[in-house]
Design an enzyme around this catalytic site. Structure first.
Site, PDB file in Angstrom:
ATOM      1  N   ARG A  57       0.728  -1.047  -0.205  1.00 48.61           N
ATOM      2  CA  ARG A  57      -0.330   0.887   0.179  1.00 48.61           C
ATOM      3  C   ARG A  57       0.430   1.322   0.333  1.00 48.61           C
ATOM      4  NH1 ARG A  57      -5.495   0.274   2.402  1.00 48.61           N
ATOM      5  NH2 ARG A  57      -4.857   1.192   4.007  1.00 48.61           N
ATOM      6  N   ARG A  71      -8.435  -6.851  13.664  1.00 48.90           N
ATOM      7  CA  ARG A  71      -7.292  -6.355  14.699  1.00 48.90           C
ATOM      8  C   ARG A  71      -8.668  -4.735  15.149  1.00 48.90           C
ATOM      9  NH1 ARG A  71      -3.449  -6.969  17.687  1.00 48.90           N
ATOM     10  NH2 ARG A  71      -1.973  -5.509  17.968  1.00 48.90           N
ATOM     11  N   ARG A  73       0.494   5.880  16.765  1.00 50.09           N
ATOM     12  CA  ARG A  73       0.096   7.526  15.979  1.00 50.09           C
ATOM     13  C   ARG A  73      -0.064   8.487  16.445  1.00 50.09           C
ATOM     14  NH1 ARG A  73      -1.995   5.509   9.672  1.00 50.09           N
ATOM     15  NH2 ARG A  73      -4.468   4.500  11.524  1.00 50.09           N
ATOM     16  N   GLU A  81      -2.882   6.648  19.106  1.00 55.36           N
ATOM     17  CA  GLU A  81      -4.527   5.710  18.697  1.00 55.36           C
ATOM     18  C   GLU A  81      -2.936   3.931  18.756  1.00 55.36           C
ATOM     19  OE1 GLU A  81      -5.215   6.389  14.255  1.00 55.36           O
ATOM     20  OE2 GLU A  81      -4.542   4.009  13.845  1.00 55.36           O
ATOM     21  N   TYR A 118      -9.696  -4.375   3.344  1.00 53.03           N
ATOM     22  CA  TYR A 118      -9.154  -3.784   3.709  1.00 53.03           C
ATOM     23  C   TYR A 118      -9.464  -2.341   3.055  1.00 53.03           C
ATOM     24  CZ  TYR A 118      -4.959  -1.849   5.720  1.00 53.03           C
ATOM     25  OH  TYR A 118      -4.043  -0.905   6.469  1.00 53.03           O
ATOM     26  N   ASP A 157     -10.085   1.040   0.969  1.00 50.65           N
ATOM     27  CA  ASP A 157     -10.232   2.553   1.971  1.00 50.65           C
ATOM     28  C   ASP A 157     -11.829   2.661   1.469  1.00 50.65           C
ATOM     29  OD1 ASP A 157      -8.346   2.791   3.090  1.00 50.65           O
ATOM     30  OD2 ASP A 157      -6.467   2.549   0.783  1.00 50.65           O
TER      31      ASP A 157
HETATM   32  P1  FAD Z   1     -17.972   0.879   9.090  1.00 46.90           P
HETATM   33  O1  FAD Z   1     -17.683   2.151   9.044  1.00 46.90           O
HETATM   34  O2  FAD Z   1     -17.332   0.223   9.728  1.00 46.90           O
HETATM   35  O3  FAD Z   1     -20.049   1.307   8.917  1.00 46.90           O
HETATM   36  C1  FAD Z   1     -19.907  -0.144   9.435  1.00 46.90           C
HETATM   37  C2  FAD Z   1     -21.248   0.268  10.070  1.00 46.90           C
HETATM   38  O4  FAD Z   1     -21.834  -0.856  10.535  1.00 46.90           O
HETATM   39  C3  FAD Z   1     -20.770   1.225  11.948  1.00 46.90           C
HETATM   40  O5  FAD Z   1     -21.577   1.978  11.696  1.00 46.90           O
HETATM   41  C4  FAD Z   1     -21.055   0.185  12.777  1.00 46.90           C
HETATM   42  O6  FAD Z   1     -21.556   1.088  14.228  1.00 46.90           O
HETATM   43  C5  FAD Z   1     -22.453  -0.679  12.025  1.00 46.90           C
HETATM   44  N1  FAD Z   1     -23.039  -2.202  12.749  1.00 46.90           N
HETATM   45  C6  FAD Z   1     -22.041  -2.998  12.407  1.00 46.90           C
HETATM   46  N2  FAD Z   1     -22.414  -4.113  13.095  1.00 46.90           N
HETATM   47  C7  FAD Z   1     -23.852  -3.604  13.473  1.00 46.90           C
HETATM   48  C8  FAD Z   1     -25.434  -4.450  13.632  1.00 46.90           C
HETATM   49  N3  FAD Z   1     -24.510  -5.679  13.872  1.00 46.90           N
HETATM   50  N4  FAD Z   1     -26.659  -3.769  14.026  1.00 46.90           N
HETATM   51  C9  FAD Z   1     -26.071  -2.192  13.312  1.00 46.90           C
HETATM   52  N5  FAD Z   1     -25.055  -1.843  12.921  1.00 46.90           N
HETATM   53  C10 FAD Z   1     -23.905  -2.301  12.913  1.00 46.90           C
HETATM   54  N6  FAD Z   1      -9.871   4.878   4.271  1.00 46.90           N
HETATM   55  C11 FAD Z   1      -9.324   6.417   2.807  1.00 46.90           C
HETATM   56  O7  FAD Z   1      -9.814   6.455   1.903  1.00 46.90           O
HETATM   57  N7  FAD Z   1      -8.813   7.111   4.010  1.00 46.90           N
HETATM   58  C12 FAD Z   1      -7.956   6.901   5.018  1.00 46.90           C
HETATM   59  O8  FAD Z   1      -6.610   7.291   5.574  1.00 46.90           O
HETATM   60  C13 FAD Z   1      -8.391   6.185   6.193  1.00 46.90           C
HETATM   61  N8  FAD Z   1      -8.167   5.732   7.366  1.00 46.90           N
HETATM   62  C14 FAD Z   1      -8.609   4.664   8.248  1.00 46.90           C
HETATM   63  C15 FAD Z   1      -7.733   4.626   9.590  1.00 46.90           C
HETATM   64  C16 FAD Z   1      -8.108   3.755  10.220  1.00 46.90           C
HETATM   65  C17 FAD Z   1      -8.320   4.384  11.315  1.00 46.90           C
HETATM   66  C18 FAD Z   1      -9.373   2.917   9.731  1.00 46.90           C
HETATM   67  C19 FAD Z   1     -10.230   1.881  10.366  1.00 46.90           C
HETATM   68  C20 FAD Z   1      -9.866   3.302   8.519  1.00 46.90           C
HETATM   69  C21 FAD Z   1      -9.435   3.914   7.537  1.00 46.90           C
HETATM   70  N9  FAD Z   1      -9.891   3.958   6.149  1.00 46.90           N
HETATM   71  C22 FAD Z   1      -9.728   5.057   5.207  1.00 46.90           C
HETATM   72  C23 FAD Z   1     -11.518   2.941   5.639  1.00 46.90           C
HETATM   73  C24 FAD Z   1     -12.466   3.788   5.822  1.00 46.90           C
HETATM   74  O9  FAD Z   1     -12.992   3.735   7.354  1.00 46.90           O
HETATM   75  C25 FAD Z   1     -13.268   2.288   5.264  1.00 46.90           C
HETATM   76  O10 FAD Z   1     -13.005   2.425   4.434  1.00 46.90           O
HETATM   77  C26 FAD Z   1     -15.348   2.961   5.842  1.00 46.90           C
HETATM   78  O11 FAD Z   1     -15.450   3.572   6.599  1.00 46.90           O
HETATM   79  C27 FAD Z   1     -15.950   1.416   5.723  1.00 46.90           C
HETATM   80  O12 FAD Z   1     -17.355   1.732   5.227  1.00 46.90           O
HETATM   81  P2  FAD Z   1     -18.362   0.644   5.890  1.00 46.90           P
HETATM   82  O13 FAD Z   1     -19.399   1.528   5.864  1.00 46.90           O
HETATM   83  O14 FAD Z   1     -17.774  -1.094   4.965  1.00 46.90           O
HETATM   84  O15 FAD Z   1     -17.203   0.815   7.432  1.00 46.90           O
HETATM   85  N1  UDP Z   2       3.708   1.047   8.014  1.00 43.38           N
HETATM   86  C1  UDP Z   2       5.525   1.037   8.261  1.00 43.38           C
HETATM   87  N2  UDP Z   2       5.094   1.804   8.710  1.00 43.38           N
HETATM   88  C2  UDP Z   2       4.692   3.446   8.257  1.00 43.38           C
HETATM   89  C3  UDP Z   2       3.155   3.384   7.808  1.00 43.38           C
HETATM   90  C4  UDP Z   2       2.879   2.598   7.562  1.00 43.38           C
HETATM   91  O1  UDP Z   2       5.526  -0.200   8.089  1.00 43.38           O
HETATM   92  O2  UDP Z   2       5.515   4.741   9.737  1.00 43.38           O
HETATM   93  C5  UDP Z   2       3.054  -0.296   7.303  1.00 43.38           C
HETATM   94  C6  UDP Z   2       2.100  -1.249   8.579  1.00 43.38           C
HETATM   95  O3  UDP Z   2       2.286  -2.333   8.166  1.00 43.38           O
HETATM   96  C7  UDP Z   2       0.936  -0.456   7.522  1.00 43.38           C
HETATM   97  C8  UDP Z   2       0.593  -0.386   6.244  1.00 43.38           C
HETATM   98  O4  UDP Z   2       2.107  -0.243   5.825  1.00 43.38           O
HETATM   99  O5  UDP Z   2      -0.170  -1.751   7.999  1.00 43.38           O
HETATM  100  C9  UDP Z   2       0.044   0.140   6.126  1.00 43.38           C
HETATM  101  O6  UDP Z   2       0.097   1.697   6.099  1.00 43.38           O
HETATM  102  P1  UDP Z   2      -1.134   2.402   5.890  1.00 43.38           P
HETATM  103  O7  UDP Z   2      -0.877   3.793   6.343  1.00 43.38           O
HETATM  104  O8  UDP Z   2      -1.650   2.570   4.526  1.00 43.38           O
HETATM  105  O9  UDP Z   2      -1.797   1.793   7.013  1.00 43.38           O
HETATM  106  P2  UDP Z   2      -3.575   2.143   7.074  1.00 43.38           P
HETATM  107  O10 UDP Z   2      -4.035   3.537   6.803  1.00 43.38           O
HETATM  108  O11 UDP Z   2      -4.474   1.392   7.275  1.00 43.38           O
HETATM  109  O12 UDP Z   2      -3.659   1.692   9.096  1.00 43.38           O
END
Ligand code: FAD
Ligand code: UDP
Length: 373
Positions: free
Chosen positions: A174, A253, A284, A306, A354, A356
Protein backbone atom coordinates in the site's frame (compact mmCIF):
# COMPACT_ATOMS: atom_id res chain seq x y z
CA UNK A 1 -44.21 -7.17 6.15
CA UNK A 2 -42.91 -3.62 6.61
CA UNK A 3 -43.57 -0.99 3.98
CA UNK A 4 -39.83 -0.50 3.38
CA UNK A 5 -38.04 -1.82 0.29
CA UNK A 6 -34.72 -2.17 2.11
CA UNK A 7 -33.34 -2.50 5.58
CA UNK A 8 -29.75 -1.26 5.66
CA UNK A 9 -27.71 -2.44 8.60
CA UNK A 10 -24.96 0.11 9.21
CA UNK A 11 -24.92 3.82 8.38
CA UNK A 12 -21.24 3.80 7.32
CA UNK A 13 -20.15 4.92 3.88
CA UNK A 14 -21.31 1.71 2.21
CA UNK A 15 -24.76 1.63 3.75
CA UNK A 16 -25.29 5.36 3.31
CA UNK A 17 -24.21 5.38 -0.35
CA UNK A 18 -26.61 2.56 -1.08
CA UNK A 19 -29.41 4.26 0.89
CA UNK A 20 -28.91 7.51 -1.03
CA UNK A 21 -29.01 5.79 -4.43
CA UNK A 22 -32.00 3.66 -3.48
CA UNK A 23 -34.01 6.67 -2.28
CA UNK A 24 -33.07 8.55 -5.46
CA UNK A 25 -34.80 5.72 -7.33
CA UNK A 26 -37.93 6.00 -5.19
CA UNK A 27 -37.21 3.14 -2.79
CA UNK A 28 -38.18 3.40 0.83
CA UNK A 29 -35.31 2.60 3.14
CA UNK A 30 -34.78 1.98 6.82
CA UNK A 31 -31.21 2.39 8.11
CA UNK A 32 -30.24 1.05 11.51
CA UNK A 33 -26.94 1.46 13.33
CA UNK A 34 -25.86 0.16 16.70
CA UNK A 35 -23.77 3.26 17.37
CA UNK A 36 -25.27 6.53 18.61
CA UNK A 37 -24.25 8.37 15.44
CA UNK A 38 -24.26 7.85 11.68
CA UNK A 39 -21.17 7.54 9.46
CA UNK A 40 -19.42 4.46 10.80
CA UNK A 41 -15.68 4.97 11.00
CA UNK A 42 -15.61 8.16 8.93
CA UNK A 43 -17.64 10.03 11.55
CA UNK A 44 -16.25 13.45 12.55
CA UNK A 45 -17.49 15.93 15.15
CA UNK A 46 -16.57 19.48 16.04
CA UNK A 47 -14.55 20.32 19.13
CA UNK A 48 -13.28 23.87 19.82
CA UNK A 49 -13.89 24.73 16.17
CA UNK A 50 -11.80 21.78 14.98
CA UNK A 51 -13.14 18.75 13.05
CA UNK A 52 -12.19 15.66 15.02
CA UNK A 53 -11.83 12.31 13.22
CA UNK A 54 -13.26 10.14 15.99
CA UNK A 55 -12.03 6.84 14.53
CA UNK A 56 -8.60 7.86 13.31
CA UNK A 57 -7.19 9.94 10.46
CA UNK A 58 -9.30 9.76 7.32
CA UNK A 59 -7.95 11.20 4.10
CA UNK A 60 -9.96 10.72 0.94
CA UNK A 61 -7.87 9.71 -2.06
CA UNK A 62 -8.68 8.18 -5.41
CA UNK A 63 -7.56 8.10 -9.01
CA UNK A 64 -11.07 7.46 -10.20
CA UNK A 65 -12.51 10.72 -11.50
CA UNK A 66 -16.09 9.45 -11.25
CA UNK A 67 -15.70 8.58 -7.57
CA UNK A 68 -14.03 11.93 -6.88
CA UNK A 69 -16.87 13.80 -8.58
CA UNK A 70 -19.39 11.61 -6.82
CA UNK A 71 -18.09 12.39 -3.34
CA UNK A 72 -17.65 16.08 -4.17
CA UNK A 73 -21.40 16.45 -4.67
CA UNK A 74 -21.80 16.02 -0.91
CA UNK A 75 -19.03 18.32 0.37
CA UNK A 76 -16.36 20.74 -0.69
CA UNK A 77 -12.90 19.22 -0.22
CA UNK A 78 -9.74 21.06 0.83
CA UNK A 79 -6.33 20.50 -0.74
CA UNK A 80 -4.90 18.47 2.15
CA UNK A 81 -2.07 16.17 1.06
CA UNK A 82 -1.18 13.47 3.53
CA UNK A 83 2.51 13.77 4.48
CA UNK A 84 2.96 11.90 7.73
CA UNK A 85 6.29 11.84 9.47
CA UNK A 86 7.86 8.92 11.28
CA UNK A 87 9.45 9.30 14.69
CA UNK A 88 11.92 6.52 15.44
CA UNK A 89 13.26 7.06 18.96
CA UNK A 90 13.39 10.81 18.39
CA UNK A 91 14.82 10.62 14.85
CA UNK A 92 12.33 12.12 12.41
CA UNK A 93 11.89 10.90 8.81
CA UNK A 94 9.55 11.77 5.97
CA UNK A 95 7.03 9.24 4.74
CA UNK A 96 6.31 7.57 2.43
CA UNK A 97 9.81 6.30 1.66
CA UNK A 98 11.23 8.89 -0.71
CA UNK A 99 14.38 10.91 -1.44
CA UNK A 100 13.87 13.01 1.72
CA UNK A 101 13.83 9.79 3.79
CA UNK A 102 16.87 8.37 1.99
CA UNK A 103 18.81 11.64 2.35
CA UNK A 104 18.15 11.83 6.09
CA UNK A 105 19.07 8.17 6.59
CA UNK A 106 22.21 7.92 4.49
CA UNK A 107 23.09 11.40 3.25
CA UNK A 108 22.48 10.31 -0.36
CA UNK A 109 21.44 13.12 -2.70
CA UNK A 110 20.59 11.61 -6.07
CA UNK A 111 18.12 8.85 -6.97
CA UNK A 112 21.03 6.81 -8.36
CA UNK A 113 22.85 6.91 -5.01
CA UNK A 114 19.66 5.93 -3.17
CA UNK A 115 18.97 3.03 -5.53
CA UNK A 116 22.52 1.76 -5.13
CA UNK A 117 22.28 1.91 -1.35
CA UNK A 118 19.00 0.01 -1.31
CA UNK A 119 20.19 -2.53 -3.90
CA UNK A 120 23.28 -3.24 -1.79
CA UNK A 121 21.14 -3.88 1.31
CA UNK A 122 18.76 -6.13 -0.60
CA UNK A 123 21.70 -8.09 -2.01
CA UNK A 124 23.09 -8.76 1.47
CA UNK A 125 19.73 -9.70 3.02
CA UNK A 126 18.95 -13.37 3.58
CA UNK A 127 15.46 -13.38 2.11
CA UNK A 128 13.53 -14.93 -0.75
CA UNK A 129 14.04 -12.07 -3.22
CA UNK A 130 12.27 -13.47 -6.27
CA UNK A 131 9.07 -14.31 -4.44
CA UNK A 132 8.75 -12.56 -1.07
CA UNK A 133 6.81 -14.88 1.22
CA UNK A 134 5.68 -12.43 3.88
CA UNK A 135 5.63 -8.76 4.85
CA UNK A 136 9.21 -8.75 6.13
CA UNK A 137 10.62 -10.20 2.90
CA UNK A 138 8.43 -7.94 0.81
CA UNK A 139 9.50 -4.83 2.74
CA UNK A 140 13.21 -5.63 2.60
CA UNK A 141 13.04 -6.43 -1.10
CA UNK A 142 11.45 -3.00 -1.69
CA UNK A 143 13.48 -0.70 0.55
CA UNK A 144 16.33 -2.65 2.13
CA UNK A 145 17.14 -3.44 5.75
CA UNK A 146 17.70 0.02 7.33
CA UNK A 147 14.23 1.31 6.47
CA UNK A 148 12.72 -2.01 7.38
CA UNK A 149 14.35 -1.97 10.83
CA UNK A 150 13.69 1.71 11.62
CA UNK A 151 10.43 2.55 9.91
CA UNK A 152 8.53 -0.66 9.23
CA UNK A 153 9.21 -3.55 11.63
CA UNK A 154 8.24 -1.88 14.94
CA UNK A 155 5.21 -0.06 13.55
CA UNK A 156 3.89 -3.08 11.67
CA UNK A 157 4.31 -5.54 14.52
CA UNK A 158 2.55 -3.14 16.94
CA UNK A 159 -0.19 -2.40 14.45
CA UNK A 160 -0.98 -6.02 13.65
CA UNK A 161 0.14 -7.74 16.88
CA UNK A 162 2.09 -10.30 14.87
CA UNK A 163 5.59 -10.84 13.61
CA UNK A 164 6.16 -9.25 10.20
CA UNK A 165 7.17 -12.71 9.01
CA UNK A 166 3.62 -13.89 9.74
CA UNK A 167 1.86 -11.10 7.85
CA UNK A 168 0.78 -11.03 4.19
CA UNK A 169 3.03 -8.98 1.93
CA UNK A 170 0.20 -6.99 0.30
CA UNK A 171 -0.14 -4.75 3.39
CA UNK A 172 3.19 -3.05 2.78
CA UNK A 173 2.54 -2.67 -0.95
CA UNK A 174 0.00 0.00 0.00
CA UNK A 175 2.91 2.36 0.68
CA UNK A 176 4.68 4.04 -2.24
CA UNK A 177 8.48 3.95 -2.59
CA UNK A 178 9.62 6.98 -4.54
CA UNK A 179 12.90 8.19 -5.93
CA UNK A 180 11.74 11.81 -5.97
CA UNK A 181 11.61 14.42 -3.20
CA UNK A 182 7.88 13.98 -2.74
CA UNK A 183 6.28 13.45 0.69
CA UNK A 184 2.77 12.77 -0.61
CA UNK A 185 1.69 9.52 1.08
CA UNK A 186 -0.64 8.58 -1.76
CA UNK A 187 -0.08 8.14 -5.49
CA UNK A 188 -3.67 9.00 -6.38
CA UNK A 189 -4.70 11.84 -8.67
CA UNK A 190 -7.26 13.29 -6.26
CA UNK A 191 -6.95 13.83 -2.53
CA UNK A 192 -8.44 15.97 0.21
CA UNK A 193 -10.59 16.24 3.30
CA UNK A 194 -14.12 17.64 3.34
CA UNK A 195 -14.16 21.16 4.73
CA UNK A 196 -16.24 20.85 7.90
CA UNK A 197 -15.68 17.10 8.23
CA UNK A 198 -17.09 13.84 6.87
CA UNK A 199 -20.36 13.62 8.79
CA UNK A 200 -22.02 16.17 6.49
CA UNK A 201 -21.54 13.71 3.59
CA UNK A 202 -23.45 11.00 5.43
CA UNK A 203 -26.10 13.46 6.66
CA UNK A 204 -26.74 14.56 3.08
CA UNK A 205 -26.81 10.98 1.82
CA UNK A 206 -29.43 10.09 4.42
CA UNK A 207 -31.50 13.27 4.18
CA UNK A 208 -34.25 11.98 1.85
CA UNK A 209 -37.81 11.72 3.17
CA UNK A 210 -37.73 8.14 1.93
CA UNK A 211 -35.00 7.23 4.43
CA UNK A 212 -35.61 6.61 8.13
CA UNK A 213 -32.62 6.26 10.42
CA UNK A 214 -32.69 4.48 13.76
CA UNK A 215 -29.57 4.69 15.95
CA UNK A 216 -28.58 2.64 19.02
CA UNK A 217 -30.16 -0.35 17.31
CA UNK A 218 -28.28 -3.61 16.99
CA UNK A 219 -29.48 -5.92 14.21
CA UNK A 220 -28.72 -8.96 16.34
CA UNK A 221 -31.20 -7.95 19.03
CA UNK A 222 -34.00 -8.56 16.51
CA UNK A 223 -32.49 -10.62 13.72
CA UNK A 224 -35.41 -13.01 13.22
CA UNK A 225 -37.98 -10.23 13.06
CA UNK A 226 -35.88 -8.18 10.63
CA UNK A 227 -35.45 -11.18 8.36
CA UNK A 228 -39.20 -11.78 8.36
CA UNK A 229 -40.32 -8.18 7.95
CA UNK A 230 -37.99 -6.74 5.30
CA UNK A 231 -38.02 -7.88 1.68
CA UNK A 232 -34.28 -7.14 1.26
CA UNK A 233 -31.45 -6.40 3.67
CA UNK A 234 -28.09 -4.75 3.00
CA UNK A 235 -25.83 -5.88 5.82
CA UNK A 236 -22.56 -4.03 6.52
CA UNK A 237 -21.71 -5.62 9.87
CA UNK A 238 -19.52 -8.68 10.41
CA UNK A 239 -20.40 -11.49 8.00
CA UNK A 240 -19.22 -14.22 10.40
CA UNK A 241 -21.45 -12.87 13.17
CA UNK A 242 -24.42 -12.84 10.80
CA UNK A 243 -23.94 -16.58 10.27
CA UNK A 244 -23.52 -17.22 14.01
CA UNK A 245 -19.78 -17.90 13.58
CA UNK A 246 -20.78 -21.38 12.38
CA UNK A 247 -17.48 -22.03 10.57
CA UNK A 248 -15.38 -20.21 13.18
CA UNK A 249 -14.48 -16.62 13.97
CA UNK A 250 -12.79 -14.36 11.45
CA UNK A 251 -9.93 -12.35 12.94
CA UNK A 252 -9.86 -8.58 13.16
CA UNK A 253 -7.52 -6.00 14.59
CA UNK A 254 -8.92 -3.45 16.98
CA UNK A 255 -7.81 0.00 18.10
CA UNK A 256 -8.23 2.28 21.07
CA UNK A 257 -8.39 6.03 20.57
CA UNK A 258 -7.43 8.42 23.34
CA UNK A 259 -8.44 11.99 22.43
CA UNK A 260 -7.33 15.06 24.39
CA UNK A 261 -7.97 18.80 24.10
CA UNK A 262 -4.76 20.70 24.88
CA UNK A 263 -4.18 24.32 25.85
CA UNK A 264 -1.61 24.81 23.14
CA UNK A 265 -1.86 26.04 19.60
CA UNK A 266 0.45 23.53 17.94
CA UNK A 267 1.44 20.25 19.56
CA UNK A 268 3.41 18.37 16.92
CA UNK A 269 3.49 20.53 13.79
CA UNK A 270 1.94 17.88 11.56
CA UNK A 271 -1.41 16.11 11.26
CA UNK A 272 0.03 12.59 11.50
CA UNK A 273 3.14 11.41 13.33
CA UNK A 274 3.88 7.67 13.28
CA UNK A 275 5.92 6.17 16.09
CA UNK A 276 7.84 3.38 14.44
CA UNK A 277 9.82 1.97 17.39
CA UNK A 278 8.47 -1.05 19.25
CA UNK A 279 8.61 0.47 22.78
CA UNK A 280 6.10 3.32 22.33
CA UNK A 281 2.71 1.71 22.85
CA UNK A 282 0.77 3.86 20.38
CA UNK A 283 1.33 3.73 16.63
CA UNK A 284 0.47 7.31 15.85
CA UNK A 285 -0.65 10.66 17.19
CA UNK A 286 -2.91 12.76 15.04
CA UNK A 287 -3.39 16.48 15.56
CA UNK A 288 -6.72 17.23 13.96
CA UNK A 289 -6.37 20.96 13.28
CA UNK A 290 -3.60 20.27 10.74
CA UNK A 291 -6.07 18.39 8.50
CA UNK A 292 -7.72 21.75 7.94
CA UNK A 293 -6.50 25.15 6.91
CA UNK A 294 -6.85 28.41 8.81
CA UNK A 295 -7.01 26.80 12.26
CA UNK A 296 -3.55 28.02 13.33
CA UNK A 297 -4.98 30.98 15.26
CA UNK A 298 -6.98 28.64 17.51
CA UNK A 299 -5.14 28.54 20.87
CA UNK A 300 -6.43 25.02 21.59
CA UNK A 301 -5.60 21.81 19.79
CA UNK A 302 -7.12 18.32 19.75
CA UNK A 303 -4.89 15.26 19.53
CA UNK A 304 -5.61 11.54 19.40
CA UNK A 305 -3.30 8.72 20.41
CA UNK A 306 -3.99 5.53 18.47
CA UNK A 307 -3.26 2.30 20.32
CA UNK A 308 -3.47 -0.98 18.43
CA UNK A 309 -5.34 -3.68 20.27
CA UNK A 310 -6.05 -7.36 19.86
CA UNK A 311 -9.65 -8.07 18.96
CA UNK A 312 -12.05 -10.33 20.78
CA UNK A 313 -15.84 -10.62 20.42
CA UNK A 314 -17.50 -7.38 21.50
CA UNK A 315 -14.54 -5.15 20.52
CA UNK A 316 -14.71 -2.85 17.50
CA UNK A 317 -13.41 -4.77 14.46
CA UNK A 318 -11.46 -1.98 12.70
CA UNK A 319 -9.26 -4.03 10.38
CA UNK A 320 -9.99 -7.40 8.75
CA UNK A 321 -6.84 -9.55 8.77
CA UNK A 322 -6.69 -10.74 5.19
CA UNK A 323 -4.16 -13.55 5.52
CA UNK A 324 -4.64 -16.89 3.74
CA UNK A 325 -6.40 -18.62 6.65
CA UNK A 326 -8.90 -15.82 7.24
CA UNK A 327 -9.57 -15.38 3.54
CA UNK A 328 -10.31 -19.09 3.27
CA UNK A 329 -12.72 -18.86 6.18
CA UNK A 330 -14.34 -15.76 4.69
CA UNK A 331 -14.88 -17.64 1.42
CA UNK A 332 -16.96 -20.22 3.28
CA UNK A 333 -19.19 -17.46 4.64
CA UNK A 334 -19.32 -15.88 1.19
CA UNK A 335 -20.55 -19.21 -0.28
CA UNK A 336 -23.33 -19.22 2.30
CA UNK A 337 -24.17 -15.62 1.50
CA UNK A 338 -24.32 -16.41 -2.23
CA UNK A 339 -26.80 -19.24 -1.63
CA UNK A 340 -29.51 -16.91 -0.39
CA UNK A 341 -30.97 -13.79 -1.95
CA UNK A 342 -32.53 -11.85 0.88
CA UNK A 343 -29.38 -10.42 2.47
CA UNK A 344 -26.60 -8.67 0.56
CA UNK A 345 -23.28 -8.18 2.33
CA UNK A 346 -21.25 -5.02 1.78
CA UNK A 347 -18.50 -2.80 3.13
CA UNK A 348 -15.31 -3.48 5.07
CA UNK A 349 -16.92 -5.94 7.47
CA UNK A 350 -19.56 -7.51 5.24
CA UNK A 351 -17.00 -8.21 2.50
CA UNK A 352 -14.07 -8.69 4.92
CA UNK A 353 -11.70 -6.48 2.90
CA UNK A 354 -9.16 -3.80 3.79
CA UNK A 355 -11.12 -1.23 1.77
CA UNK A 356 -10.40 2.50 1.67
CA UNK A 357 -13.28 4.96 1.35
CA UNK A 358 -13.13 5.31 -2.43
CA UNK A 359 -13.26 1.52 -2.80
CA UNK A 360 -16.27 1.32 -0.50
CA UNK A 361 -18.14 3.89 -2.58
CA UNK A 362 -17.21 2.02 -5.73
CA UNK A 363 -18.45 -1.30 -4.32
CA UNK A 364 -21.69 0.32 -3.16
CA UNK A 365 -22.26 1.83 -6.62
CA UNK A 366 -21.51 -1.55 -8.22
CA UNK A 367 -24.22 -3.02 -6.05
CA UNK A 368 -26.58 -0.21 -7.02
CA UNK A 369 -26.07 -1.00 -10.70
CA UNK A 370 -26.78 -4.72 -10.09
CA UNK A 371 -29.66 -4.25 -7.70
CA UNK A 372 -31.41 -1.06 -8.72
CA UNK A 373 -30.81 -0.37 -12.41
P1 FAD B 1 -18.02 1.11 8.68
O1 FAD B 1 -17.56 2.51 8.62
O2 FAD B 1 -17.34 0.20 9.65
O3 FAD B 1 -19.58 1.12 8.97
C1 FAD B 1 -20.28 -0.03 9.40
C2 FAD B 1 -21.42 0.44 10.28
O4 FAD B 1 -22.23 -0.67 10.60
C3 FAD B 1 -20.95 1.02 11.60
O5 FAD B 1 -21.53 2.29 11.82
C4 FAD B 1 -21.42 0.00 12.64
O6 FAD B 1 -21.77 0.61 13.88
C5 FAD B 1 -22.62 -0.59 11.94
N1 FAD B 1 -22.92 -1.95 12.41
C6 FAD B 1 -22.09 -3.00 12.44
N2 FAD B 1 -22.73 -4.08 12.95
C7 FAD B 1 -23.99 -3.68 13.23
C8 FAD B 1 -25.11 -4.33 13.80
N3 FAD B 1 -25.03 -5.60 14.18
N4 FAD B 1 -26.25 -3.64 13.95
C9 FAD B 1 -26.33 -2.34 13.58
N5 FAD B 1 -25.29 -1.67 13.07
C10 FAD B 1 -24.13 -2.32 12.88
N6 FAD B 1 -9.98 5.03 4.27
C11 FAD B 1 -9.48 5.97 3.43
O7 FAD B 1 -9.90 6.05 2.28
N7 FAD B 1 -8.55 6.88 3.86
C12 FAD B 1 -8.05 6.86 5.13
O8 FAD B 1 -7.21 7.69 5.48
C13 FAD B 1 -8.54 5.87 6.03
N8 FAD B 1 -8.08 5.81 7.29
C14 FAD B 1 -8.57 4.87 8.14
C15 FAD B 1 -8.09 4.85 9.45
C16 FAD B 1 -8.58 3.91 10.34
C17 FAD B 1 -8.07 3.89 11.75
C18 FAD B 1 -9.58 2.97 9.92
C19 FAD B 1 -10.11 1.94 10.88
C20 FAD B 1 -10.05 2.98 8.63
C21 FAD B 1 -9.56 3.93 7.71
N9 FAD B 1 -10.03 4.01 6.41
C22 FAD B 1 -9.53 4.95 5.55
C23 FAD B 1 -11.09 3.07 5.90
C24 FAD B 1 -12.49 3.64 6.05
O9 FAD B 1 -12.77 3.85 7.42
C25 FAD B 1 -13.47 2.60 5.46
O10 FAD B 1 -13.20 2.41 4.10
C26 FAD B 1 -14.95 2.97 5.59
O11 FAD B 1 -15.26 3.60 6.80
C27 FAD B 1 -15.76 1.72 5.48
O12 FAD B 1 -17.15 1.99 5.47
P2 FAD B 1 -18.17 0.81 5.77
O13 FAD B 1 -19.52 1.37 5.59
O14 FAD B 1 -17.78 -0.39 4.99
O15 FAD B 1 -17.89 0.37 7.29
N1 UDP C 1 3.64 1.05 7.74
C1 UDP C 1 4.87 1.04 8.35
N2 UDP C 1 5.37 2.18 8.86
C2 UDP C 1 4.69 3.35 8.80
C3 UDP C 1 3.43 3.37 8.17
C4 UDP C 1 2.92 2.19 7.66
O1 UDP C 1 5.51 -0.01 8.44
O2 UDP C 1 5.20 4.37 9.31
C5 UDP C 1 3.11 -0.23 7.21
C6 UDP C 1 2.25 -0.97 8.25
O3 UDP C 1 2.46 -2.36 8.06
C7 UDP C 1 0.84 -0.60 7.85
C8 UDP C 1 0.97 -0.58 6.33
O4 UDP C 1 2.28 -0.01 6.10
O5 UDP C 1 -0.10 -1.56 8.29
C9 UDP C 1 -0.09 0.22 5.61
O6 UDP C 1 -0.05 1.55 6.10
P1 UDP C 1 -1.31 2.46 6.03
O7 UDP C 1 -0.90 3.82 6.41
O8 UDP C 1 -1.97 2.25 4.72
O9 UDP C 1 -2.20 1.82 7.19
P2 UDP C 1 -3.69 2.21 7.64
O10 UDP C 1 -3.98 3.59 7.19
O11 UDP C 1 -4.54 1.19 7.01
O12 UDP C 1 -3.63 2.11 9.11
Amino acid sequence: MSNYDYLIVGSGLFGSTFAYEAAKRGKKVKVIDKRDHVGGNIYTYEQNGISVHKYGAHIFHTSDKKIWEYVNQFAEFNRYTNSPIANFNGEVYNLPFNMNTFNKLWGVVTPKEAKEKIAEQIKNAKINKDKPQNLEEQAISLVGTDIYEKLIKGYTEKQWGRKATELPSFIIKRLPVRYTYDNNYFNDKYQGIPIGGYTQIIDKMLSSDLIDVELNTDFFNNKVEYLEKYPKIIFTGMIDQFFDYQFGTLQYRSLQFDTKVLDCDNFQGNAVVNFTDNKTKYTRIIEHKHFEFGKGENDKTVITYEYPKSWSKGDEPYYPINDALNNELYNKYKDLADKQHKVIFGGRLGMYRYYDMHMVIKEALNLVSKELC
